[in-house]
Design an enzyme around this catalytic site. Structure first.
Site, PDB file in Angstrom:
ATOM      1  N   LEU A 125       0.844  -1.201   0.000  1.00  0.00           N
ATOM      2  CA  LEU A 125       0.000   0.000   0.000  1.00  0.00           C
ATOM      3  C   LEU A 125       0.882   1.255   0.000  1.00  0.00           C
ATOM      4  CD1 LEU A 125      -2.859   1.341   0.400  1.00  0.00           C
ATOM      5  CD2 LEU A 125      -2.451   1.179   2.862  1.00  0.00           C
ATOM      6  N   THR A 126       1.898   1.263   0.885  1.00  0.00           N
ATOM      7  CA  THR A 126       2.699   2.468   1.117  1.00  0.00           C
ATOM      8  C   THR A 126       3.546   2.843  -0.103  1.00  0.00           C
ATOM      9  OG1 THR A 126       2.817   1.847   3.438  1.00  0.00           O
ATOM     10  CG2 THR A 126       4.409   3.482   2.692  1.00  0.00           C
ATOM     11  N   PRO A 128       6.427   6.235  -1.382  1.00  0.00           N
ATOM     12  CA  PRO A 128       7.235   7.306  -0.783  1.00  0.00           C
ATOM     13  C   PRO A 128       6.392   8.536  -0.415  1.00  0.00           C
ATOM     14  CG  PRO A 128       8.362   6.362  -2.679  1.00  0.00           C
ATOM     15  CD  PRO A 128       7.022   5.714  -2.621  1.00  0.00           C
ATOM     16  N   ILE A 157       7.932  -2.710   1.910  1.00  0.00           N
ATOM     17  CA  ILE A 157       6.993  -3.835   1.911  1.00  0.00           C
ATOM     18  C   ILE A 157       7.564  -5.062   2.632  1.00  0.00           C
ATOM     19  CG2 ILE A 157       5.520  -5.327   0.464  1.00  0.00           C
ATOM     20  CD1 ILE A 157       4.901  -2.154   0.572  1.00  0.00           C
ATOM     21  N   GLY A 349      24.840  -2.462  31.879  1.00  0.00           N
ATOM     22  CA  GLY A 349      25.701  -2.466  30.684  1.00  0.00           C
ATOM     23  C   GLY A 349      25.457  -3.689  29.807  1.00  0.00           C
ATOM     24  N   GLU A 372       1.649  -0.333  10.018  1.00  0.00           N
ATOM     25  CA  GLU A 372       0.200  -0.623  10.023  1.00  0.00           C
ATOM     26  C   GLU A 372      -0.586   0.482  10.735  1.00  0.00           C
ATOM     27  OE1 GLU A 372      -1.091  -4.623  10.039  1.00  0.00           O
ATOM     28  OE2 GLU A 372       0.873  -5.347   9.429  1.00  0.00           O
TER      29      GLU A 372
HETATM   30  C1  LIG Z   1       9.860  -1.987   8.595  1.00  0.00           C
HETATM   31  C2  LIG Z   1       8.622  -1.494   7.915  1.00  0.00           C
HETATM   32  C3  LIG Z   1       7.732  -2.405   7.352  1.00  0.00           C
HETATM   33  C4  LIG Z   1       6.580  -1.965   6.699  1.00  0.00           C
HETATM   34  N1  LIG Z   1       5.760  -2.865   6.067  1.00  0.00           N
HETATM   35  C5  LIG Z   1       4.766  -2.403   5.243  1.00  0.00           C
HETATM   36  C6  LIG Z   1       4.028  -3.307   4.413  1.00  0.00           C
HETATM   37  O1  LIG Z   1       4.219  -4.532   4.465  1.00  0.00           O
HETATM   38  N2  LIG Z   1       3.104  -2.796   3.551  1.00  0.00           N
HETATM   39  C7  LIG Z   1       2.859  -1.455   3.462  1.00  0.00           C
HETATM   40  O2  LIG Z   1       2.028  -1.068   2.653  1.00  0.00           O
HETATM   41  N3  LIG Z   1       3.532  -0.562   4.247  1.00  0.00           N
HETATM   42  C8  LIG Z   1       4.494  -1.018   5.118  1.00  0.00           C
HETATM   43  N4  LIG Z   1       5.203  -0.122   5.892  1.00  0.00           N
HETATM   44  C9  LIG Z   1       4.895   1.295   5.820  1.00  0.00           C
HETATM   45  C10 LIG Z   1       4.304   1.851   7.118  1.00  0.00           C
HETATM   46  O3  LIG Z   1       2.992   1.399   7.281  1.00  0.00           O
HETATM   47  C11 LIG Z   1       4.426   3.393   7.054  1.00  0.00           C
HETATM   48  O4  LIG Z   1       5.804   3.693   7.207  1.00  0.00           O
HETATM   49  C12 LIG Z   1       3.606   4.079   8.129  1.00  0.00           C
HETATM   50  O5  LIG Z   1       2.233   3.922   7.855  1.00  0.00           O
HETATM   51  C13 LIG Z   1       3.918   5.572   8.252  1.00  0.00           C
HETATM   52  O6  LIG Z   1       3.979   6.203   7.009  1.00  0.00           O
HETATM   53  P1  LIG Z   1       5.248   7.117   6.643  1.00  0.00           P
HETATM   54  O7  LIG Z   1       6.455   6.291   6.924  1.00  0.00           O
HETATM   55  O8  LIG Z   1       5.100   7.626   5.258  1.00  0.00           O
HETATM   56  O9  LIG Z   1       5.215   8.296   7.676  1.00  0.00           O
HETATM   57  P2  LIG Z   1       4.408   9.695   7.523  1.00  0.00           P
HETATM   58  O10 LIG Z   1       3.027   9.436   7.063  1.00  0.00           O
HETATM   59  O11 LIG Z   1       5.246  10.636   6.739  1.00  0.00           O
HETATM   60  O12 LIG Z   1       4.351  10.158   9.031  1.00  0.00           O
HETATM   61  C14 LIG Z   1       5.423  10.812   9.717  1.00  0.00           C
HETATM   62  C15 LIG Z   1       4.910  11.261  11.092  1.00  0.00           C
HETATM   63  O13 LIG Z   1       3.840  12.199  10.921  1.00  0.00           O
HETATM   64  C16 LIG Z   1       2.701  11.742  11.626  1.00  0.00           C
HETATM   65  N5  LIG Z   1       1.495  12.152  10.902  1.00  0.00           N
HETATM   66  C17 LIG Z   1       1.221  12.007   9.574  1.00  0.00           C
HETATM   67  N6  LIG Z   1       0.006  12.481   9.302  1.00  0.00           N
HETATM   68  C18 LIG Z   1      -0.534  12.928  10.469  1.00  0.00           C
HETATM   69  C19 LIG Z   1      -1.764  13.543  10.840  1.00  0.00           C
HETATM   70  N7  LIG Z   1      -2.738  13.777   9.962  1.00  0.00           N
HETATM   71  N8  LIG Z   1      -1.942  13.873  12.140  1.00  0.00           N
HETATM   72  C20 LIG Z   1      -0.983  13.639  13.069  1.00  0.00           C
HETATM   73  N9  LIG Z   1       0.208  13.057  12.770  1.00  0.00           N
HETATM   74  C21 LIG Z   1       0.429  12.712  11.491  1.00  0.00           C
HETATM   75  C22 LIG Z   1       2.839  10.237  11.694  1.00  0.00           C
HETATM   76  O14 LIG Z   1       2.057   9.673  12.732  1.00  0.00           O
HETATM   77  C23 LIG Z   1       4.320  10.097  11.912  1.00  0.00           C
HETATM   78  O15 LIG Z   1       4.630  10.264  13.281  1.00  0.00           O
HETATM   79  C24 LIG Z   1       6.324  -0.570   6.616  1.00  0.00           C
HETATM   80  C25 LIG Z   1       7.214   0.351   7.195  1.00  0.00           C
HETATM   81  C26 LIG Z   1       8.360  -0.097   7.820  1.00  0.00           C
HETATM   82  C27 LIG Z   1       9.319   0.912   8.381  1.00  0.00           C
END
Ligand SMILES: Cc1cc2nc3c(=O)[nH]c(=O)nc-3n(C[C@H](O)[C@H](O)[C@H](O)COP(=O)(O)OP(=O)(O)OC[C@H]3O[C@@H](n4cnc5c(N)ncnc54)[C@H](O)[C@@H]3O)c2cc1C
Length: 388
Positions: A125-126, A128, A157, A349, A372
């Site tokens: 889903l996610t 950049p 992913i 430590g 998630e």
């Molecule tokens: C190890 C790992 C595994 C993952 N696995 C998957 C996967 O299998 N499939 C998949 O699709 N995705 C996956 N993801 C993606 C993950 O779900 C996203 O990284 C997560 O949802 C946050 O999105 P972002 O990283 O773009 O952060 P951003 O959306 O940029 O958020 C940055 C910060 O801003 C805050 N923020 C953003 N909008 C708001 C708002 N409206 N109000 C208040 N705070 C806000 C967030 O809470 C966060 O603290 C994975 C990520 C990682 C790191």
């Protein structure tokens, strides 16, 4: 209200626990250090039926309930957070949406081998530019004759590259909703090996290091028309519904990490002596353990409650478990972070040294507050329901 577990649940927990102790724990440190996906463990879990626990028997699964599945992720995560999330992403994020929204043909073709563990699943889903704001995605799917043509990319992913089957979301057009032009998002099933589907960056992470986190790239990737999952334009609903279930999996992972760290630390403070006595004899240690155990128990109740609510939904689709799942994930993730951090402290430590498992658990716990849906997103879901 019944807080006791059935005999069946106790029995399956013993099975999960023995497997975790004998097969998963001995590898946990090594795969973390080598950032190596534990394929051998996945193969063994397939043999034991761990890859399709809540899937009906007619689709290759074990026909067990969500609580049994949550306990499996919990027990695995007590010793290895990576192994817990492999099972969770596969089951909750890939099998579940195909089982819930797929056609009979899609269930036979994809759910059966996934549930038997012959194939591994992932969820894309996610992007950049589209994390928390999942509507912001750019990947496109255009229907051309009998095929959908996908272009774009997905990032972060879980089970990326290792998985055979991917549930992917893409923009299929524009729709007008309440006077606003919105993206129309649809869900698709894409198989590894399809021409035009490749893998980009492998992420080098702080924790869950043996989990395979990859970028997916689609360049004129053609998939059959019948690989559309659910109705065209229903992709966003499918994604949100899927994540509600996935959050129960991540909450179970967080719970397991907290329990594993606490158990390890209780053993440690009984052994480690300073000032002529075990550090467990100091009241500071005792009170910290008491607070941690209380929070872990509260987290467990929320996680099990959410799992049971999802089972109610299976019988009555009008039941929603969205808020229960959000509360369980929010609380269990924050407890996991707090408990693992305190457990490192109580190890002194030694807690900072890789030989002692608690530093790995602390690194693994952090991601449970992010993926998630971040903790902020869970708070949005809960407060929106409160203010409805
Ligand atoms: C190890 C790992 C595994 C993952 N696995 C998957 C996967 O299998 N499939 C998949 O699709 N995705 C996956 N993801 C993606 C993950 O779900 C996203 O990284 C997560 O949802 C946050 O999105 P972002 O990283 O773009 O952060 P951003 O959306 O940029 O958020 C940055 C910060 O801003 C805050 N923020 C953003 N909008 C708001 C708002 N409206 N109000 C208040 N705070 C806000 C967030 O809470 C966060 O603290 C994975 C990520 C990682 C790191």
């Amino acid at each position: 209200m019944d807080f006791t577990l059935s005999k069946e649940h106790d029995m399956v927990r013993t099975l999960f626990k023995d497997f975790a102790e004998n097969e998963v724990k001995p590898l946990a440190q090594e795969i973390d250090e080598q950032h190596r996906f534990p394929r051998e463990t996945v193969d063994k879990m397939a043999k034991y039926g761990f890859m399709g626990i809540p899937v009906p028997k007619e689709y290759g699964g074990q026909g067990a309930d969500t609580l049994a599945y949550a306990m499996c992720v919990e027990e695995l995560s007590k010793v290895c957070g990576t192994t817990g999330v492999i099972v969770s992403a596969h089951t909750s994020l890939c099998i579940d949406p195909i089982l819930t929204f797929g056609t009979e043909e899609q269930k036979q073709k994809y759910v059966v081998p996934l549930a038997k563990g012959e194939k591994l699943g992932a969820f894309g889903l996610t992007e950049p530019g589209a994390g928390t704001d999942a509507q912001g995605q750019q990947t496109k799917a255009v229907l051309d004759g009998d095929e959908w043509v996908l272009n774009g990319s997905k990032c972060f992913i879980t089970n990326g590259k290792e998985a055979d089957v991917y549930v992917i979301f893409a923009v299929t057009g524009k729709v007008e909703k309440r006077g606003r032009i919105m993206k129309e998002i649809s869900a698709f099933i894409v198989e590894k090996g399809t021409p035009g589907f490749t893998f980009g960056t492998k992420e080098n992470k702080m924790g869950i290091c043996a989990s395979s986190t990859y970028e997916l790239i689609f360049t004129d990737c053609r998939i059959p028309k019948e690989n559309l999952l659910g109705a065209q334009g229903k992709g966003f609903n499918i994604a949100m519904h899927t994540l509600d279930g996935g959050r129960i999996g991540i909450a179970s992972q967080a719970l397991g990490l907290a329990e594993g760290a606490l158990e390890t630390t209780i053993n440690y403070v009984k052994e480690r002596k300073q000032f002529g006595k075990a550090i467990g004899a100091f009241q500071n240690t005792q009170f910290q353990l008491a607070d941690m155990a209380t929070k872990v128990e509260a987290a467990k109740m929320l996680v099990y409650k959410a799992a049971r609510k999802k089972d109610e939904y299976k019988k009555d689709p009008k039941v929603s478990y969205s808020v229960e799942a959000a509360m369980a994930k929010l609380y269990a993730a924050e407890v996991a972070m707090e408990v693992t951090t305190k457990c490192v402290q109580l190890h002194g430590g030694y807690g900072y040294i890789k030989e002692y498992d608690v530093e790995r658990m602390m690194r693994d716990a952090k991601i449970t507050e992010i993926y998630e849906g971040t903790s902020e997103v869970q708070r949005m879901v809960i407060s929106a329901a409160l203010l409805k």
